[in-house]
Design a protein around this motif. Sequence first.
Motif, PDB file in Angstrom:
ATOM      1  N   PRO A 114     -25.782  18.892  16.708  1.00 43.70           N
ATOM      2  CA  PRO A 114     -25.556  18.331  18.048  1.00 43.70           C
ATOM      3  C   PRO A 114     -26.652  18.683  19.050  1.00 43.70           C
ATOM      4  O   PRO A 114     -26.936  17.898  19.957  1.00 43.70           O
ATOM      5  N   HIS A 115     -27.276  19.845  18.902  1.00 40.26           N
ATOM      6  CA  HIS A 115     -28.382  20.184  19.809  1.00 40.26           C
ATOM      7  C   HIS A 115     -29.574  19.253  19.567  1.00 40.26           C
ATOM      8  O   HIS A 115     -30.227  18.808  20.522  1.00 40.26           O
ATOM      9  N   LEU A 116     -29.841  18.954  18.307  1.00 44.25           N
ATOM     10  CA  LEU A 116     -30.891  17.983  17.989  1.00 44.25           C
ATOM     11  C   LEU A 116     -30.510  16.609  18.525  1.00 44.25           C
ATOM     12  O   LEU A 116     -31.355  15.882  19.074  1.00 44.25           O
TER      13      LEU A 116
ATOM     14  N   VAL B  22     -24.909  11.173  21.088  1.00 39.57           N
ATOM     15  CA  VAL B  22     -25.034  12.085  19.944  1.00 39.57           C
ATOM     16  C   VAL B  22     -24.444  11.468  18.680  1.00 39.57           C
ATOM     17  O   VAL B  22     -24.969  11.669  17.581  1.00 39.57           O
ATOM     18  N   ASP B  23     -23.359  10.696  18.817  1.00 37.13           N
ATOM     19  CA  ASP B  23     -22.790  10.032  17.642  1.00 37.13           C
ATOM     20  C   ASP B  23     -23.822   9.122  16.982  1.00 37.13           C
ATOM     21  O   ASP B  23     -23.948   9.078  15.750  1.00 37.13           O
ATOM     22  N   ALA B  24     -24.569   8.384  17.793  1.00 40.86           N
ATOM     23  CA  ALA B  24     -25.605   7.505  17.250  1.00 40.86           C
ATOM     24  C   ALA B  24     -26.716   8.317  16.587  1.00 40.86           C
ATOM     25  O   ALA B  24     -27.266   7.918  15.551  1.00 40.86           O
ATOM     26  N   ALA B  25     -27.040   9.466  17.170  1.00 35.97           N
ATOM     27  CA  ALA B  25     -28.059  10.334  16.569  1.00 35.97           C
ATOM     28  C   ALA B  25     -27.640  10.763  15.175  1.00 35.97           C
ATOM     29  O   ALA B  25     -28.453  10.768  14.233  1.00 35.97           O
ATOM     30  N   PHE B  26     -26.371  11.112  15.022  1.00 38.15           N
ATOM     31  CA  PHE B  26     -25.877  11.515  13.701  1.00 38.15           C
ATOM     32  C   PHE B  26     -25.947  10.352  12.721  1.00 38.15           C
ATOM     33  O   PHE B  26     -26.361  10.530  11.570  1.00 38.15           O
ATOM     34  N   ARG B  27     -25.532   9.184  13.166  1.00 41.79           N
ATOM     35  CA  ARG B  27     -25.524   8.022  12.270  1.00 41.79           C
ATOM     36  C   ARG B  27     -26.931   7.630  11.842  1.00 41.79           C
ATOM     37  O   ARG B  27     -27.180   7.325  10.668  1.00 41.79           O
ATOM     38  N   GLU B  28     -27.863   7.621  12.793  1.00 40.63           N
ATOM     39  CA  GLU B  28     -29.161   7.001  12.555  1.00 40.63           C
ATOM     40  C   GLU B  28     -30.252   7.961  12.092  1.00 40.63           C
ATOM     41  O   GLU B  28     -31.186   7.547  11.390  1.00 40.63           O
ATOM     42  N   LEU B  29     -30.162   9.242  12.486  1.00 41.77           N
ATOM     43  CA  LEU B  29     -31.283  10.144  12.207  1.00 41.77           C
ATOM     44  C   LEU B  29     -30.901  11.493  11.614  1.00 41.77           C
ATOM     45  O   LEU B  29     -31.737  12.111  10.943  1.00 41.77           O
ATOM     46  N   LEU B  30     -29.688  11.962  11.856  1.00 38.95           N
ATOM     47  CA  LEU B  30     -29.367  13.341  11.506  1.00 38.95           C
ATOM     48  C   LEU B  30     -28.437  13.481  10.304  1.00 38.95           C
ATOM     49  O   LEU B  30     -28.075  14.598   9.939  1.00 38.95           O
TER      50      LEU B  30
ATOM     51  N   TYR C 255     -33.300  15.340   7.358  1.00 41.62           N
ATOM     52  CA  TYR C 255     -32.196  16.269   7.156  1.00 41.62           C
ATOM     53  C   TYR C 255     -32.622  17.478   6.323  1.00 41.62           C
ATOM     54  O   TYR C 255     -33.396  17.358   5.366  1.00 41.62           O
ATOM     55  N   VAL C 256     -32.115  18.650   6.709  1.00 41.47           N
ATOM     56  CA  VAL C 256     -32.321  19.879   5.946  1.00 41.47           C
ATOM     57  C   VAL C 256     -30.951  20.510   5.723  1.00 41.47           C
ATOM     58  O   VAL C 256     -30.139  20.608   6.646  1.00 41.47           O
TER      59      VAL C 256
ATOM     60  N   GLY D 238     -29.738  31.094   9.218  1.00 40.54           N
ATOM     61  CA  GLY D 238     -29.981  29.864   8.470  1.00 40.54           C
ATOM     62  C   GLY D 238     -29.970  28.636   9.352  1.00 40.54           C
ATOM     63  O   GLY D 238     -30.777  27.711   9.169  1.00 40.54           O
ATOM     64  N   ARG D 239     -29.072  28.615  10.323  1.00 36.94           N
ATOM     65  CA  ARG D 239     -29.027  27.493  11.264  1.00 36.94           C
ATOM     66  C   ARG D 239     -30.317  27.412  12.082  1.00 36.94           C
ATOM     67  O   ARG D 239     -30.830  26.323  12.362  1.00 36.94           O
ATOM     68  N   LEU D 240     -30.836  28.575  12.466  1.00 34.76           N
ATOM     69  CA  LEU D 240     -32.070  28.611  13.250  1.00 34.76           C
ATOM     70  C   LEU D 240     -33.232  28.027  12.449  1.00 34.76           C
ATOM     71  O   LEU D 240     -33.985  27.168  12.948  1.00 34.76           O
ATOM     72  N   ILE D 241     -33.360  28.456  11.203  1.00 34.86           N
ATOM     73  CA  ILE D 241     -34.446  27.959  10.341  1.00 34.86           C
ATOM     74  C   ILE D 241     -34.286  26.468  10.094  1.00 34.86           C
ATOM     75  O   ILE D 241     -35.245  25.689  10.198  1.00 34.86           O
ATOM     76  N   ARG D 242     -33.062  26.067   9.776  1.00 29.56           N
ATOM     77  CA  ARG D 242     -32.814  24.660   9.498  1.00 29.56           C
ATOM     78  C   ARG D 242     -33.050  23.783  10.719  1.00 29.56           C
ATOM     79  O   ARG D 242     -33.644  22.707  10.638  1.00 29.56           O
ATOM     80  N   GLY D 243     -32.602  24.252  11.897  1.00 33.54           N
ATOM     81  CA  GLY D 243     -32.793  23.483  13.117  1.00 33.54           C
ATOM     82  C   GLY D 243     -34.264  23.263  13.419  1.00 33.54           C
ATOM     83  O   GLY D 243     -34.684  22.170  13.806  1.00 33.54           O
ATOM     84  N   ARG D 244     -35.057  24.320  13.236  1.00 31.73           N
ATOM     85  CA  ARG D 244     -36.484  24.194  13.502  1.00 31.73           C
ATOM     86  C   ARG D 244     -37.134  23.221  12.513  1.00 31.73           C
ATOM     87  O   ARG D 244     -37.980  22.396  12.905  1.00 31.73           O
ATOM     88  N   GLN D 245     -36.736  23.312  11.246  1.00 30.40           N
ATOM     89  CA  GLN D 245     -37.315  22.399  10.259  1.00 30.40           C
ATOM     90  C   GLN D 245     -36.980  20.949  10.573  1.00 30.40           C
ATOM     91  O   GLN D 245     -37.844  20.066  10.482  1.00 30.40           O
ATOM     92  N   MET D 246     -35.722  20.690  10.976  1.00 33.31           N
ATOM     93  CA  MET D 246     -35.352  19.311  11.297  1.00 33.31           C
ATOM     94  C   MET D 246     -36.063  18.820  12.560  1.00 33.31           C
ATOM     95  O   MET D 246     -36.519  17.666  12.620  1.00 33.31           O
TER      96      MET D 246
END
Length: 283
Positions: free
Chosen positions: A135-137, A150-158, A165-166, A99-107
Motif C-alpha cells: 500500500p505504501h508503494l 491504491v486498488d488500481a495500483a494493486f491491480r495494474e502494477l503491484l 513484484y518481489v 524482509g518487508r524493507l528489502i522487498r519494498g526497496r526492490q519493488m
Amino acid sequence: MRIDLHTHSSASDGTDSPAQLMRAAAAAGLDVVAITDHDTTAGWAEAFANRPAGLTVVPGIEMSCVYRGERRISLHLLGYFADPANDELQAEWARLRDGRLIRGRQMADNLEAAGYPISWAQVSALANGAPIGRPHLGRALVEAGVVPDVDAAFRELLSSRQPYYVRKADSDVFDAIRLICGAGGLPVFAHPLARRRGPVVSDEVVAQMAAAGLVGLEVDHPDQDPDDRADAARLARDLDLIPTGSSDYHGTNKRTPIAACTTDPDAFARLLELPAALVPVAD
C-alpha cells in the motif's frame, strides 16, 4: 453488539493513525475493534490511550505466512492477545519487518527503473517508520498520478503477476501458529478463501492448522464471496473453529469501510473464553 476483529492503522499499512482508527470505530457504531497491524504492536499504546468510552479494543497482529506443499501458497494469520514481549515472536516480527524493507526497496527500484516517477525515498517517507507494505508503494503511485487509487495500483502494477513484484520473506504458517500460541495468543486464519487474492489452501491443510493450534477462521470478509463465506462457515463448524468476521480496514488505502463485515457476539464470547496472555482493553 458490533464487532470488527481485523483493522490496520498507520503503524503498518493503514492510513489512519491508531487514535484516528479508534475514532473511526466509534463513529461506525462498533462496540469492539481489534487493531491488527502487520508484524508490529507499535500502534497499541496510542490506540489504548485514545479509546473512546464504551469501545473495547482487542490487541492483535497480522502475520504474512506461507504454506509449502505441492505449491507455495501465501496466507495470513491474525494473532489476538499475544504477549508482545515474547522473545521468539519479537525476533520473527523483526525478521519479517526487515524482509518487508528489502522487498519494498526492490519493488520501488523496479518501478523506477521501468520509468514510473516514484522513488524509494518517497515510499519510505510515506511509511514513516512503519513496516513497508505494497500500500505504501500504491500511495506513491497515486501521488505520482500513475493510477487513480491504491486498488488500481494493486491491480495494474503491484500484483504478483507483474514484473515489478518481489516475494516477501514470509513465516511458515505452522511456525507462526506455534509462535503465537507460545506467546499466549489465539491464532485465527485471515480470509482463508479469498480466491481473488490468489490460490487458497485445501480443507486438509486447514485441518492440519487446527491440529497445530489454530482457533478460528475469518468467515465474513470483504474479499470472500457469498459461496466462499458459506464454505468457510461449514469448514469452521466441521473443525470446531470460531467463525469471525472483519472489514480488514486500511483507511483510504482500500475502499472497504470499517465494520463492513463483523463478528457475531457469540463467536467473540467463545474467543474470550480461551486462555490467553492478554485481555481486551475496556471500560
